[in-house]
Design a protein around this motif. Structure first.
Motif, PDB file in Angstrom:
ATOM      1  N   ARG A 132       0.844  -1.208   0.000  1.00 41.49           N
ATOM      2  CA  ARG A 132       0.000   0.000   0.000  1.00 41.49           C
ATOM      3  C   ARG A 132       0.870   1.246   0.000  1.00 41.49           C
ATOM      4  NH1 ARG A 132      -3.378  -2.912   3.281  1.00 41.49           N
ATOM      5  NH2 ARG A 132      -2.737  -1.845   5.174  1.00 41.49           N
ATOM      6  N   TRP A 133       1.980   1.204   0.755  1.00 47.48           N
ATOM      7  CA  TRP A 133       2.910   2.332   0.749  1.00 47.48           C
ATOM      8  C   TRP A 133       3.450   2.551  -0.662  1.00 47.48           C
ATOM      9  CZ3 TRP A 133       4.853   6.595   2.691  1.00 47.48           C
ATOM     10  CH2 TRP A 133       6.121   7.012   2.282  1.00 47.48           C
ATOM     11  N   ARG A 134       3.903   1.471  -1.293  1.00 46.61           N
ATOM     12  CA  ARG A 134       4.462   1.585  -2.645  1.00 46.61           C
ATOM     13  C   ARG A 134       3.430   2.120  -3.630  1.00 46.61           C
ATOM     14  NH1 ARG A 134       7.224  -4.059  -1.833  1.00 46.61           N
ATOM     15  NH2 ARG A 134       9.245  -3.398  -1.018  1.00 46.61           N
ATOM     16  N   ALA A 135       2.192   1.646  -3.527  1.00 50.66           N
ATOM     17  CA  ALA A 135       1.127   2.124  -4.417  1.00 50.66           C
ATOM     18  C   ALA A 135       0.829   3.603  -4.165  1.00 50.66           C
ATOM     19  CB  ALA A 135      -0.136   1.291  -4.227  1.00 50.66           C
ATOM     20  N   PHE A 136       0.807   4.000  -2.899  1.00 45.87           N
ATOM     21  CA  PHE A 136       0.554   5.399  -2.541  1.00 45.87           C
ATOM     22  C   PHE A 136       1.657   6.282  -3.128  1.00 45.87           C
ATOM     23  CE2 PHE A 136       0.364   9.057   0.370  1.00 45.87           C
ATOM     24  CZ  PHE A 136      -1.008   9.261   0.458  1.00 45.87           C
ATOM     25  N   VAL A 137       2.896   5.848  -2.985  1.00 47.90           N
ATOM     26  CA  VAL A 137       4.023   6.608  -3.532  1.00 47.90           C
ATOM     27  C   VAL A 137       3.907   6.676  -5.050  1.00 47.90           C
ATOM     28  CG1 VAL A 137       6.531   6.620  -3.875  1.00 47.90           C
ATOM     29  CG2 VAL A 137       5.576   6.137  -1.602  1.00 47.90           C
ATOM     30  N   ALA A 138       3.641   5.542  -5.692  1.00 49.95           N
ATOM     31  CA  ALA A 138       3.536   5.521  -7.151  1.00 49.95           C
ATOM     32  C   ALA A 138       2.418   6.433  -7.644  1.00 49.95           C
ATOM     33  CB  ALA A 138       3.306   4.092  -7.634  1.00 49.95           C
ATOM     34  N   ASP A 139       1.285   6.413  -6.955  1.00 48.80           N
ATOM     35  CA  ASP A 139       0.151   7.251  -7.360  1.00 48.80           C
ATOM     36  C   ASP A 139       0.453   8.740  -7.235  1.00 48.80           C
ATOM     37  OD1 ASP A 139      -1.381   5.044  -7.949  1.00 48.80           O
ATOM     38  OD2 ASP A 139      -2.557   5.125  -6.095  1.00 48.80           O
ATOM     39  N   HIS A 140       1.311   9.095  -6.308  1.00 50.83           N
ATOM     40  CA  HIS A 140       1.569  10.510  -6.039  1.00 50.83           C
ATOM     41  C   HIS A 140       2.882  11.024  -6.610  1.00 50.83           C
ATOM     42  CE1 HIS A 140      -1.557   9.518  -3.126  1.00 50.83           C
ATOM     43  NE2 HIS A 140      -1.897  10.776  -3.247  1.00 50.83           N
ATOM     44  N   THR A 141       3.629  10.158  -7.265  1.00 49.48           N
ATOM     45  CA  THR A 141       4.912  10.611  -7.814  1.00 49.48           C
ATOM     46  C   THR A 141       5.000  10.413  -9.321  1.00 49.48           C
ATOM     47  OG1 THR A 141       5.987   8.482  -7.367  1.00 49.48           O
ATOM     48  CG2 THR A 141       6.183  10.195  -5.668  1.00 49.48           C
ATOM     49  N   ARG A 142       3.894  10.162  -9.958  1.00 47.47           N
ATOM     50  CA  ARG A 142       3.928   9.971 -11.415  1.00 47.47           C
ATOM     51  C   ARG A 142       4.622  11.166 -12.070  1.00 47.47           C
ATOM     52  NH1 ARG A 142       0.024   5.861 -12.597  1.00 47.47           N
ATOM     53  NH2 ARG A 142      -1.350   5.629 -10.806  1.00 47.47           N
ATOM     54  N   GLU A 143       5.628  10.856 -12.864  1.00 44.37           N
ATOM     55  CA  GLU A 143       6.392  11.858 -13.602  1.00 44.37           C
ATOM     56  C   GLU A 143       7.018  12.919 -12.692  1.00 44.37           C
ATOM     57  OE1 GLU A 143       4.330  13.389 -17.022  1.00 44.37           O
ATOM     58  OE2 GLU A 143       3.254  11.510 -17.269  1.00 44.37           O
ATOM     59  N   ARG A 144       7.188  12.598 -11.427  1.00 41.04           N
ATOM     60  CA  ARG A 144       7.832  13.512 -10.484  1.00 41.04           C
ATOM     61  C   ARG A 144       8.929  12.746  -9.767  1.00 41.04           C
ATOM     62  NH1 ARG A 144       3.067  15.876  -7.100  1.00 41.04           N
ATOM     63  NH2 ARG A 144       4.687  17.163  -6.208  1.00 41.04           N
ATOM     64  N   ASP A 145       9.939  13.451  -9.372  1.00 42.59           N
ATOM     65  CA  ASP A 145      11.076  12.856  -8.681  1.00 42.59           C
ATOM     66  C   ASP A 145      10.687  12.551  -7.227  1.00 42.59           C
ATOM     67  OD1 ASP A 145      13.492  12.171  -7.552  1.00 42.59           O
ATOM     68  OD2 ASP A 145      14.503  14.045  -8.076  1.00 42.59           O
ATOM     69  N   PRO A 146      10.689  11.267  -6.825  1.00 42.05           N
ATOM     70  CA  PRO A 146      10.350  10.932  -5.439  1.00 42.05           C
ATOM     71  C   PRO A 146      11.209  11.674  -4.418  1.00 42.05           C
ATOM     72  CG  PRO A 146      10.446   8.943  -6.757  1.00 42.05           C
ATOM     73  CD  PRO A 146      10.953  10.070  -7.613  1.00 42.05           C
ATOM     74  N   ALA A 147      12.442  11.993  -4.770  1.00 46.90           N
ATOM     75  CA  ALA A 147      13.321  12.712  -3.846  1.00 46.90           C
ATOM     76  C   ALA A 147      12.766  14.105  -3.531  1.00 46.90           C
ATOM     77  CB  ALA A 147      14.726  12.827  -4.422  1.00 46.90           C
ATOM     78  N   GLU A 148      11.934  14.631  -4.411  1.00 47.44           N
ATOM     79  CA  GLU A 148      11.304  15.930  -4.186  1.00 47.44           C
ATOM     80  C   GLU A 148       9.938  15.791  -3.519  1.00 47.44           C
ATOM     81  OE1 GLU A 148      12.774  18.813  -4.637  1.00 47.44           O
ATOM     82  OE2 GLU A 148      14.548  17.859  -5.481  1.00 47.44           O
ATOM     83  N   VAL A 149       9.244  14.707  -3.796  1.00 48.46           N
ATOM     84  CA  VAL A 149       7.852  14.532  -3.349  1.00 48.46           C
ATOM     85  C   VAL A 149       7.746  13.948  -1.945  1.00 48.46           C
ATOM     86  CG1 VAL A 149       5.674  13.368  -3.886  1.00 48.46           C
ATOM     87  CG2 VAL A 149       7.085  14.285  -5.737  1.00 48.46           C
ATOM     88  N   LEU A 150       8.658  13.067  -1.593  1.00 44.23           N
ATOM     89  CA  LEU A 150       8.547  12.372  -0.308  1.00 44.23           C
ATOM     90  C   LEU A 150       8.993  13.273   0.839  1.00 44.23           C
ATOM     91  CD1 LEU A 150       9.725   8.808  -1.320  1.00 44.23           C
ATOM     92  CD2 LEU A 150       7.412   9.700  -1.134  1.00 44.23           C
ATOM     93  N   THR A 151       8.002  13.926   1.425  1.00 41.64           N
ATOM     94  CA  THR A 151       8.233  14.843   2.542  1.00 41.64           C
ATOM     95  C   THR A 151       7.591  14.263   3.798  1.00 41.64           C
ATOM     96  OG1 THR A 151       6.182  16.030   2.139  1.00 41.64           O
ATOM     97  CG2 THR A 151       8.161  16.850   0.992  1.00 41.64           C
TER      98      THR A 151
END
Length: 102
Positions: free
Chosen positions: A68-87
């Motif tokens: 669920r964590w991985r899916a949540f991250v994938a849903d919210h980081t499409r075409e965005r750098d996770p290093a910028e999104v994961l706050t």
């Protein structure tokens, strides 16, 4: 963190999650603010996120699937750098979604 997960309130969730982040990443609690980027600013790595999900499970008093964590991250980081999104705020949103999950 409350001793009893049932004592966790939606208002107390951000502080509890930020304390977990500080503990997992071994940084002073003061460094963990809502907009802090976990990877870029605090040096989080993939194993840290596994530990984070495990500790969220303890905090919430229910099973929290890494999938669920991985899916949540994938849903919210499409075409965005996770290093910028994961706050810290992102992790709070995930924890809130898990807390509200039936």
């Amino acid at each position: 963190m409350p001793a009893d997960p049932r004592a966790l309130t939606p208002e107390g969730l951000p502080d509890a999650v930020e304390r977990i982040i500080a503990d997992v990443l071994m940084v002073p609690r003061q460094r963990v603010q809502p907009a802090v980027r976990l990877i870029r600013d605090l040096g989080a790595e993939s194993l840290d996120f596994l530990d984070l999900v495990f500790r969220l499970e303890e905090l919430l008093g229910r099973e929290v699937s890494i999938d669920r964590w991985r899916a949540f991250v994938a849903d919210h980081t499409r075409e965005r750098d996770p290093a910028e999104v994961l706050t810290a705020a992102f992790v709070v949103r995930f924890a809130r979604a898990e807390l509200e999950r039936p």
